[in-house]
Design an enzyme around this catalytic site. Structure first.
Site, PDB file in Angstrom:
ATOM      1  N   GLU A   1      13.888  19.762  -2.907  1.00 25.24           N
ATOM      2  CA  GLU A   1      13.870  18.454  -2.257  1.00 25.24           C
ATOM      3  C   GLU A   1      13.687  18.611  -0.749  1.00 25.24           C
ATOM      4  O   GLU A   1      12.972  17.815  -0.115  1.00 25.24           O
ATOM      5  CB  GLU A   1      15.160  17.708  -2.582  1.00 25.24           C
ATOM      6  CG  GLU A   1      15.221  17.249  -4.035  1.00 25.24           C
ATOM      7  CD  GLU A   1      16.513  16.565  -4.415  1.00 25.24           C
ATOM      8  OE1 GLU A   1      16.464  15.512  -5.074  1.00 25.24           O
ATOM      9  OE2 GLU A   1      17.590  17.092  -4.046  1.00 25.24           O
TER      10      GLU A   1
ATOM     11  N   GLU B   1      17.898  20.134 -11.760  1.00 28.54           N
ATOM     12  CA  GLU B   1      19.122  19.366 -12.010  1.00 28.54           C
ATOM     13  C   GLU B   1      19.326  18.985 -13.485  1.00 28.54           C
ATOM     14  O   GLU B   1      20.471  19.039 -13.972  1.00 28.54           O
ATOM     15  CB  GLU B   1      19.131  18.103 -11.130  1.00 28.54           C
ATOM     16  CG  GLU B   1      19.406  18.355  -9.662  1.00 28.54           C
ATOM     17  CD  GLU B   1      18.151  18.655  -8.853  1.00 28.54           C
ATOM     18  OE1 GLU B   1      18.221  18.588  -7.618  1.00 28.54           O
ATOM     19  OE2 GLU B   1      17.100  18.953  -9.478  1.00 28.54           O
TER      20      GLU B   1
END
Length: 271
Positions: free
Chosen positions: A125, A145
């Site tokens: 990210e 994730e």
């Protein structure tokens, strides 16, 4: 020894920020946990970004991780913050995104990601929050994730689907797999892939190209890109953003034309 922004080089330091010759080099310095980010590291990163935003002498940022194995593998899963439920974590998300960077829209200088290894979860990210991405051949990227029952809510989902074709984005998001740098280069998420031994030279070459441009022009370009994404091209073009107005009436604009006429390299005042 301390850097410009108060970082103290001690065994417990989490982030290094060294500024020289208009370049801020920011290093997440937790190699023992593959540069995972705990709450204290996230706080320090936010402080550094704010300091860079306030420093007109910084014209480009290079972000990397310490060591040879990892850029950043996301949140430190051993940290106390992981004890929170998913809803608790979501309610406390940093509006600037993971590491204070992945969703940040106020940092108007170019940011280069020097990806020297794993860029996973929040680490990827942060990569998505950078402007230029340079990677070693052995680097691996992934929004992992889902494999631990979490979601890439710090910009991973929102940014990735806007950067690459739908099937490419979903192929990463719905598998949580780790993709090699060459694959992300083909997707268009990485600018250049080089052998690890050549990564620093590659970064220096890109830094030199950025510094060859007028700082006021680059701030205006980045501000336009960051703050007009939801507008039509026509509306974006006519936006009277502060950095755009400053660039159009800057000493850099005068110096650039004069240097061109005199057939020499410009010396940018930066204002």
């Amino acid at each position: 020894m301390s850097d410009l922004y108060g970082y103290s080089h001690t065994p417990h330091s989490r982030v290094r920020c060294e500024v020289a010759d208009h370049v801020a080099r920011v290093t997440i310095d937790r190699p023992s946990v593959l540069n995972a980010v705990d709450p204290a590291t996230a706080q320090r990163l936010n402080e550094i970004w704010a300091s860079i935003e306030a420093d007109p002498e910084v014209r480009v940022v290079v972000l990397t991780g310490a060591g040879e194995k990892a850029f950043c593998v996301g949140a430190d899963m051993s940290a106390s913050a992981i004890e929170k439920t998913g809803l608790e974590y979501w309610s406390e998300l940093d509006p600037n995104g993971f590491g204070g960077l992945s969703l940040r829209d106020t940092l108007d200088v170019p940011v280069i990601a020097r990806v020297n290894g794993y860029a996973l979860g929040g680490g990827m990210e942060m990569v998505l929050g950078c402007d230029i991405v340079l990677a070693a051949e052995h680097a691996r990227f992934g929004l992992t994730e889902p494999r631990v029952g979490r979601l890439p809510l710090d910009g991973g989902i929102a940014r990735l689907v806007r950067r690459v074709p739908h099937t490419q984005a979903m192929g990463l998001l719905l598998t949580g797999r780790r993709a090699p740098a060459a694959e992300l280069y083909r997707m268009g998420l990485v600018n250049e892939v080089v052998p690890a031994a050549e990564l620093d030279a590659c970064v220096d070459r890109w830094v030199a190209d950025v510094l060859a441009c007028a700082p006021t022009s680059l701030r205006a370009i980045k501000q336009l890109v960051q703050r007009t994404g939801g507008m039509s091209p026509k509306d974006a073009q006519s936006s009277r953003l502060p950095a755009v107005m400053a660039a159009l009436n800057s000493e850099d604009a005068v110096e650039g034309v004069r240097a061109f006429q005199e057939k020499r390299a410009p010396v940018w005042p930066g204002r």
